[in-house]
Scaffold this motif. Structure first.
Motif, PDB file in Angstrom:
ATOM      1  N   CYS A 208       0.829  -1.206   0.000  1.00 14.77           N
ATOM      2  CA  CYS A 208       0.000   0.000   0.000  1.00 14.77           C
ATOM      3  C   CYS A 208       0.861   1.254   0.000  1.00 14.77           C
ATOM      4  CB  CYS A 208      -0.935  -0.001   1.216  1.00 14.77           C
ATOM      5  SG  CYS A 208      -2.273  -1.208   1.102  1.00 14.77           S
ATOM      6  N   VAL A 209       1.999   1.216   0.686  1.00 13.84           N
ATOM      7  CA  VAL A 209       2.902   2.367   0.681  1.00 13.84           C
ATOM      8  C   VAL A 209       3.421   2.605  -0.725  1.00 13.84           C
ATOM      9  CG1 VAL A 209       5.126   3.231   1.507  1.00 13.84           C
ATOM     10  CG2 VAL A 209       3.567   2.099   3.101  1.00 13.84           C
ATOM     11  N   ASP A 210       3.825   1.543  -1.420  1.00 13.75           N
ATOM     12  CA  ASP A 210       4.333   1.687  -2.792  1.00 13.75           C
ATOM     13  C   ASP A 210       3.240   2.148  -3.748  1.00 13.75           C
ATOM     14  OD1 ASP A 210       6.828   0.881  -1.980  1.00 13.75           O
ATOM     15  OD2 ASP A 210       6.586  -1.203  -2.623  1.00 13.75           O
ATOM     16  N   LYS A 211       2.010   1.726  -3.479  1.00 12.10           N
ATOM     17  CA  LYS A 211       0.900   2.037  -4.387  1.00 12.10           C
ATOM     18  C   LYS A 211       0.471   3.491  -4.286  1.00 12.10           C
ATOM     19  CE  LYS A 211      -3.840   0.508  -5.405  1.00 12.10           C
ATOM     20  NZ  LYS A 211      -4.915  -0.435  -5.013  1.00 12.10           N
ATOM     21  N   HIS A 212       0.572   4.082  -3.096  1.00 13.00           N
ATOM     22  CA  HIS A 212       0.069   5.440  -2.878  1.00 13.00           C
ATOM     23  C   HIS A 212       1.224   6.370  -2.504  1.00 13.00           C
ATOM     24  CE1 HIS A 212      -3.938   3.703  -2.965  1.00 13.00           C
ATOM     25  NE2 HIS A 212      -3.605   2.867  -2.000  1.00 13.00           N
ATOM     26  N   SER A 213       1.550   7.289  -3.398  1.00 13.31           N
ATOM     27  CA  SER A 213       2.682   8.189  -3.149  1.00 13.31           C
ATOM     28  C   SER A 213       2.445   9.089  -1.950  1.00 13.31           C
ATOM     29  CB  SER A 213       2.956   9.039  -4.392  1.00 13.31           C
ATOM     30  OG  SER A 213       1.805   9.785  -4.759  1.00 13.31           O
ATOM     31  N   VAL A 214       1.171   9.386  -1.623  1.00 14.77           N
ATOM     32  CA  VAL A 214       0.886  10.226  -0.463  1.00 14.77           C
ATOM     33  C   VAL A 214       1.321   9.525   0.830  1.00 14.77           C
ATOM     34  CG1 VAL A 214      -1.464   9.393  -0.063  1.00 14.77           C
ATOM     35  CG2 VAL A 214      -0.859  11.715   0.595  1.00 14.77           C
ATOM     36  N   LEU A 215       1.375   8.189   0.823  1.00 17.61           N
ATOM     37  CA  LEU A 215       1.855   7.431   1.975  1.00 17.61           C
ATOM     38  C   LEU A 215       3.369   7.237   1.906  1.00 17.61           C
ATOM     39  CD1 LEU A 215      -0.922   4.670   2.158  1.00 17.61           C
ATOM     40  CD2 LEU A 215      -0.702   6.704   3.591  1.00 17.61           C
ATOM     41  N   HIS A 216       3.874   7.035   0.717  1.00 11.69           N
ATOM     42  CA  HIS A 216       5.309   6.809   0.551  1.00 11.69           C
ATOM     43  C   HIS A 216       6.122   8.048   0.929  1.00 11.69           C
ATOM     44  CE1 HIS A 216       9.156   5.865  -1.392  1.00 11.69           C
ATOM     45  NE2 HIS A 216       8.772   4.600  -1.322  1.00 11.69           N
ATOM     46  N   SER A 217       5.512   9.215   0.788  1.00 15.07           N
ATOM     47  CA  SER A 217       6.252  10.454   1.054  1.00 15.07           C
ATOM     48  C   SER A 217       5.957  11.054   2.419  1.00 15.07           C
ATOM     49  CB  SER A 217       5.916  11.485  -0.031  1.00 15.07           C
ATOM     50  OG  SER A 217       4.515  11.725  -0.093  1.00 15.07           O
ATOM     51  N   ILE A 218       5.173  10.367   3.247  1.00  9.76           N
ATOM     52  CA  ILE A 218       4.825  10.932   4.549  1.00  9.76           C
ATOM     53  C   ILE A 218       6.067  11.019   5.444  1.00  9.76           C
ATOM     54  CG2 ILE A 218       4.207   8.745   5.660  1.00  9.76           C
ATOM     55  CD1 ILE A 218       1.891  10.327   7.007  1.00  9.76           C
ATOM     56  N   ASN A 219       6.155  12.115   6.169  1.00 11.19           N
ATOM     57  CA  ASN A 219       7.295  12.369   7.040  1.00 11.19           C
ATOM     58  C   ASN A 219       6.743  12.813   8.385  1.00 11.19           C
ATOM     59  OD1 ASN A 219       9.899  12.677   7.908  1.00 11.19           O
ATOM     60  ND2 ASN A 219      10.223  14.664   6.926  1.00 11.19           N
ATOM     61  N   SER A 220       6.700  11.909   9.339  1.00 12.08           N
ATOM     62  CA  SER A 220       6.020  12.194  10.600  1.00 12.08           C
ATOM     63  C   SER A 220       6.839  11.698  11.783  1.00 12.08           C
ATOM     64  CB  SER A 220       4.643  11.526  10.612  1.00 12.08           C
ATOM     65  OG  SER A 220       4.060  11.588  11.893  1.00 12.08           O
ATOM     66  N   SER A 221       6.802  12.462  12.848  1.00  9.93           N
ATOM     67  CA  SER A 221       7.476  12.036  14.077  1.00  9.93           C
ATOM     68  C   SER A 221       6.751  10.872  14.721  1.00  9.93           C
ATOM     69  CB  SER A 221       7.546  13.214  15.065  1.00  9.93           C
ATOM     70  OG  SER A 221       6.235  13.706  15.337  1.00  9.93           O
ATOM     71  N   GLN A 222       5.516  10.599  14.288  1.00 12.06           N
ATOM     72  CA  GLN A 222       4.750   9.475  14.810  1.00 12.06           C
ATOM     73  C   GLN A 222       4.927   8.210  13.972  1.00 12.06           C
ATOM     74  OE1 GLN A 222       3.286  12.692  15.313  1.00 12.06           O
ATOM     75  NE2 GLN A 222       3.883  12.282  17.423  1.00 12.06           N
ATOM     76  N   ALA A 223       5.882   8.236  13.039  1.00 11.89           N
ATOM     77  CA  ALA A 223       6.066   7.106  12.130  1.00 11.89           C
ATOM     78  C   ALA A 223       7.349   6.347  12.439  1.00 11.89           C
ATOM     79  CB  ALA A 223       6.088   7.586  10.686  1.00 11.89           C
ATOM     80  N   ILE A 224       7.242   5.018  12.326  1.00 10.53           N
ATOM     81  CA  ILE A 224       8.412   4.143  12.344  1.00 10.53           C
ATOM     82  C   ILE A 224       8.446   3.461  10.985  1.00 10.53           C
ATOM     83  CG2 ILE A 224       9.523   2.147  13.398  1.00 10.53           C
ATOM     84  CD1 ILE A 224       8.084   2.813  15.994  1.00 10.53           C
ATOM     85  N   TYR A 225       9.581   3.587  10.300  1.00 12.47           N
ATOM     86  CA  TYR A 225       9.706   3.063   8.951  1.00 12.47           C
ATOM     87  C   TYR A 225      10.435   1.723   9.001  1.00 12.47           C
ATOM     88  CZ  TYR A 225       8.706   7.963   7.922  1.00 12.47           C
ATOM     89  OH  TYR A 225       8.133   9.214   7.881  1.00 12.47           O
ATOM     90  N   GLY A 226       9.751   0.678   8.533  1.00 12.10           N
ATOM     91  CA  GLY A 226      10.363  -0.645   8.491  1.00 12.10           C
ATOM     92  C   GLY A 226      10.988  -0.882   7.128  1.00 12.10           C
ATOM     93  N   ILE A 227      12.284  -0.701   7.012  1.00  9.08           N
ATOM     94  CA  ILE A 227      12.978  -0.797   5.730  1.00  9.08           C
ATOM     95  C   ILE A 227      13.064  -2.266   5.299  1.00  9.08           C
ATOM     96  CG2 ILE A 227      15.062  -0.183   4.464  1.00  9.08           C
ATOM     97  CD1 ILE A 227      13.433   2.182   5.638  1.00  9.08           C
ATOM     98  N   VAL A 228      12.612  -2.525   4.064  1.00  8.07           N
ATOM     99  CA  VAL A 228      12.486  -3.896   3.559  1.00  8.07           C
ATOM    100  C   VAL A 228      13.679  -4.259   2.675  1.00  8.07           C
ATOM    101  CG1 VAL A 228      11.093  -5.461   2.154  1.00  8.07           C
ATOM    102  CG2 VAL A 228       9.968  -3.796   3.656  1.00  8.07           C
ATOM    103  N   THR A 229      14.277  -5.394   2.954  1.00  3.93           N
ATOM    104  CA  THR A 229      15.334  -5.963   2.110  1.00  3.93           C
ATOM    105  C   THR A 229      15.064  -7.459   1.969  1.00  3.93           C
ATOM    106  OG1 THR A 229      16.967  -4.346   2.874  1.00  3.93           O
ATOM    107  CG2 THR A 229      17.813  -6.354   1.850  1.00  3.93           C
ATOM    108  N   ASP A 230      15.057  -7.927   0.713  1.00  3.34           N
ATOM    109  CA  ASP A 230      14.791  -9.344   0.431  1.00  3.34           C
ATOM    110  C   ASP A 230      13.484  -9.821   1.059  1.00  3.34           C
ATOM    111  OD1 ASP A 230      17.175  -9.535  -0.996  1.00  3.34           O
ATOM    112  OD2 ASP A 230      18.329 -10.080   0.789  1.00  3.34           O
ATOM    113  N   GLY A 231      12.456  -8.968   1.001  1.00  3.88           N
ATOM    114  CA  GLY A 231      11.122  -9.351   1.452  1.00  3.88           C
ATOM    115  C   GLY A 231      10.885  -9.257   2.939  1.00  3.88           C
ATOM    116  N   GLN A 232      11.859  -8.812   3.714  1.00  3.45           N
ATOM    117  CA  GLN A 232      11.720  -8.736   5.164  1.00  3.45           C
ATOM    118  C   GLN A 232      12.135  -7.358   5.674  1.00  3.45           C
ATOM    119  OE1 GLN A 232      11.306 -11.600   7.807  1.00  3.45           O
ATOM    120  NE2 GLN A 232       9.980 -12.141   6.108  1.00  3.45           N
ATOM    121  N   VAL A 233      11.423  -6.876   6.711  1.00  2.99           N
ATOM    122  CA  VAL A 233      11.858  -5.662   7.406  1.00  2.99           C
ATOM    123  C   VAL A 233      13.102  -6.020   8.202  1.00  2.99           C
ATOM    124  CG1 VAL A 233      11.311  -3.989   9.203  1.00  2.99           C
ATOM    125  CG2 VAL A 233       9.561  -4.638   7.540  1.00  2.99           C
ATOM    126  N   ILE A 234      14.227  -5.374   7.853  1.00  2.00           N
ATOM    127  CA  ILE A 234      15.491  -5.712   8.522  1.00  2.00           C
ATOM    128  C   ILE A 234      15.921  -4.654   9.535  1.00  2.00           C
ATOM    129  CG2 ILE A 234      16.313  -7.100   6.586  1.00  2.00           C
ATOM    130  CD1 ILE A 234      18.061  -4.653   5.808  1.00  2.00           C
TER     131      ILE A 234
END
Length: 395
Positions: A208-234
């Protein structure tokens, strides 16, 4: 039912388990309590007329047939063609699909009940209006209609997560997390590294993040970003800037002088999207959001257009969840419920009902008296024979 209470655990002719009257009543009370907990809401009204709403949904695998990849049964050469997926409201799952293989889908947005429509015709034994929703019997025209705005996915066959596995609550291990946007559920092991539960309130999957740019570009102090590598949040990262730069609309600000106010054109270019790259860049990531993060959604013209076009309006204005009305009578026993219903009858109806009850009670006692005298066990076959006899005499 037996004269010997200590024989409750024995078998009669290898068929019926012997149960005392006290044991039966206790088991019945336990079943009533369990039903009150599971089915605590009223189920006398379908949500169809409410339109496309946010509501708990269910799917019936008896009245629909999944394609081969989602079938739980071996596919044979003579198997019937698969049908389209369909969903139904809480009330229809009980009134129209009792005894069927019903799958709980939990809540989904912008969905209208399919029961009785072209997609979902209930299979009810002995129903002269076969395929008609029991809560909308007078609306046979629905059988040729379809809810064109409903969205379906593998959940409607009982499958969840990007691993595309059937959900069996009896064998499922670990935790599943629901995406706020697509409403699919994901195994924590399929997500990867997940923050502690107290650190986030909402989860948005990488698809859903990849599908909607309004979500992909959100920058919030209330957000934790789970960076994905090889299909897993690392790894988990937090925002560097604290909040997103929102392009303000000054068109309604008060004029500073008596001169006529000039309307300032609101910029359509999103400043936020021009800064994308600080957190995840073009790399996929999951979002774990804590309370208050929606205040940081960009409301520039571009983003608002995307929100409206993509059906993400619930991010700006929370939708009401249409839930079944609480049924206060669910705490009553069947006996108490019957007495309460008796009080709603007029005098003549109440007298007739009481007379019919006492007549049935007398005939049943007369039928059971020989069993009590001889100490013989009353089997299920004996009870069925009694009621068959009553049906023939009343015919």
């Amino acid at each position: 039912m037996t004269a010997e209470s200590n024989s409750a655990n024995h078998l009669n002719d290898g068929e019926d388990t012997i149960v005392t009257a006290c044991g039966y009543l206790t088991a019945q009370a336990d079943l009533e309590r369990e039903a009150a907990e599971v089915l605590s809401g009223k189920f006398d009204e379908c949500t169809y007329d409410k339109g496309y709403v946010h509501q708990p949904l269910y799917a019936c695998l008896t009245c629909t047939r999944p394609p081969a990849q989602y079938s739980q049964l071996p596919v044979t050469d003579g198997a019937k063609e698969p049908t389209a997926p369909a969903g139904m409201c809480y009330a229809c799952s009980i009134e129209c699909h009792a005894g069927h293989n019903v799958v709980e889908l939990f809540t989904k947005r912008h969905f209208r009940c399919d029961c009785g429509t072209k997609r979902l015709r209930p299979q009810l034994p002995g129903d002269k209006d076969r395929g008609c929703c029991q809560l909308k019997r007078l609306r046979s025209a629905l059988a040729e209609m379809e809810n064109t705005h409903n969205v379906y996915n593998h959940n409607f066959w009982g499958f969840y997560c990007r691993c595309d596995q059937f959900y069996d609550p009896d064998s499922e291990s670990g935790m599943m997390i629901q995406c706020l946007v697509c409403n699919d559920w994901f195994h924590d092991k399929c997500i990867g590294k997940v923050p502690d539960e107290e650190r986030y309130d909402d989860y948005i999957c990488r698809e859903c993040v990849d599908k909607h740019s309004v979500l992909h570009s959100i920058n919030s102090s209330q957000a934790i970003y789970g960076i994905v590598t090889d299909g897993q949040v690392i790894r988990l990262e937090t925002s560097e800037d604290g909040c997103c730069p929102i392009v303000a609309d000054d068109s309604h600000s008060a004029p500073e002088s008596d001169k006529p106010a000039t309307k300032k054109a609101r910029k359509s270019a999103c400043q936020l999207r021009q800064k994308v790259g600080k957190i995840g860049g073009k790399q996929s990531f999951d979002l774990f959001m804590s309370d208050g993060w929606k205040d940081h959604i960009c409301t520039c013209i571009d983003c608002m257009r995307e929100i409206e076009h993509s059906g993400l309006g619930f991010l700006i204005k929370e939708e009401d969840l249409v839930e079944p009305e609480e049924d206060d009578t669910r705490t009553e026993s069947l006996y108490e419920s019957a007495l309460r219903q008796m009080q709603t009858l007029d005098h003549t109806q109440a007298v007739d009902a009481a007379a019919a009850y006492h007549s049935l009670s007398r005939r049943l006692k007369d039928y059971l008296r020989p069993f009590a005298t001889s100490g013989a066990v009353v089997t299920g076959q004996d009870i069925r024979a009694f009621f068959d006899q009553q049906a023939r005499s009343d015919a």
